[in-house]
Design a protein around this motif. Structure first.
Motif, PDB file in Angstrom:
ATOM      1  N   ALA A   1      79.603  25.392  56.388  1.00  0.00           N
ATOM      2  CA  ALA A   1      80.897  24.711  56.475  1.00  0.00           C
ATOM      3  C   ALA A   1      81.171  24.267  57.910  1.00  0.00           C
ATOM      4  CB  ALA A   1      82.020  25.611  55.972  1.00  0.00           C
ATOM      5  N   ARG A   2      80.864  25.125  58.877  1.00  0.00           N
ATOM      6  CA  ARG A   2      81.053  24.788  60.293  1.00  0.00           C
ATOM      7  C   ARG A   2      80.161  23.610  60.682  1.00  0.00           C
ATOM      8  NH1 ARG A   2      84.193  24.337  64.608  1.00  0.00           N
ATOM      9  NH2 ARG A   2      83.055  24.641  66.513  1.00  0.00           N
TER      10      ARG A   2
ATOM     11  N   VAL B   1      81.448  20.011  62.105  1.00  0.00           N
ATOM     12  CA  VAL B   1      81.007  19.503  63.411  1.00  0.00           C
ATOM     13  C   VAL B   1      80.322  18.144  63.256  1.00  0.00           C
ATOM     14  CG1 VAL B   1      79.423  19.911  65.339  1.00  0.00           C
ATOM     15  CG2 VAL B   1      80.879  21.755  64.519  1.00  0.00           C
ATOM     16  N   LEU B   2      79.484  17.992  62.245  1.00  0.00           N
ATOM     17  CA  LEU B   2      78.807  16.713  62.031  1.00  0.00           C
ATOM     18  C   LEU B   2      79.793  15.593  61.708  1.00  0.00           C
ATOM     19  CD1 LEU B   2      75.635  17.884  60.096  1.00  0.00           C
ATOM     20  CD2 LEU B   2      75.776  17.086  62.472  1.00  0.00           C
TER      21      LEU B   2
ATOM     22  N   THR C   1      89.227  15.840  61.296  1.00  0.00           N
ATOM     23  CA  THR C   1      88.056  16.637  60.935  1.00  0.00           C
ATOM     24  C   THR C   1      88.265  18.119  61.203  1.00  0.00           C
ATOM     25  OG1 THR C   1      86.982  16.320  63.087  1.00  0.00           O
ATOM     26  CG2 THR C   1      86.480  14.710  61.354  1.00  0.00           C
ATOM     27  N   SER C   2      89.204  18.469  62.074  1.00  0.00           N
ATOM     28  CA  SER C   2      89.373  19.886  62.427  1.00  0.00           C
ATOM     29  C   SER C   2      90.408  20.610  61.578  1.00  0.00           C
ATOM     30  CB  SER C   2      89.750  20.031  63.905  1.00  0.00           C
ATOM     31  OG  SER C   2      91.047  19.535  64.123  1.00  0.00           O
ATOM     32  N   GLY C   3      91.318  19.886  60.953  1.00  0.00           N
ATOM     33  CA  GLY C   3      92.316  20.521  60.109  1.00  0.00           C
ATOM     34  C   GLY C   3      93.528  21.046  60.851  1.00  0.00           C
TER      35      GLY C   3
END
Length: 75
Positions: free
Chosen positions: A5-6, A10-11, A28-30
């Motif tokens: 998931a990480r 990151v991608l 993308t980070s929430g």
């Protein structure tokens, strides 16, 4: 968060920066956050602060490249 998931997060983040699609990058980070790799500075004080930090970094980068802040980064 799992390693997979990480990695996916990151991608997605890196891909949005490389397009460049700066408006989509924060999503993308929430959570509202801005990290400056060059300085190690982390802004995690809320949306307005993170957006302000991100915009200041973008403006500085464009100035360094000799572009007006209103112009998109070269592809």
């Amino acid at each position: 968060m799992s390693k997979e998931a990480r990695e996916t997060l990151v991608l997605a983040h890196v891909a949005s920066e490389n397009r460049p699609a700066f408006d989509g990058t924060p999503k993308t980070s929430g959570r509202p956050r801005h990290e400056s790799v060059g300085t190690g500075r982390v802004v995690d004080d809320g949306p307005a602060e993170a957006d302000g930090s991100r915009e200041a970094a973008r403006t500085a980068l464009l100035a360094r490249l000799g572009l007006a802040p209103s112009l998109p980064l070269p592809a």
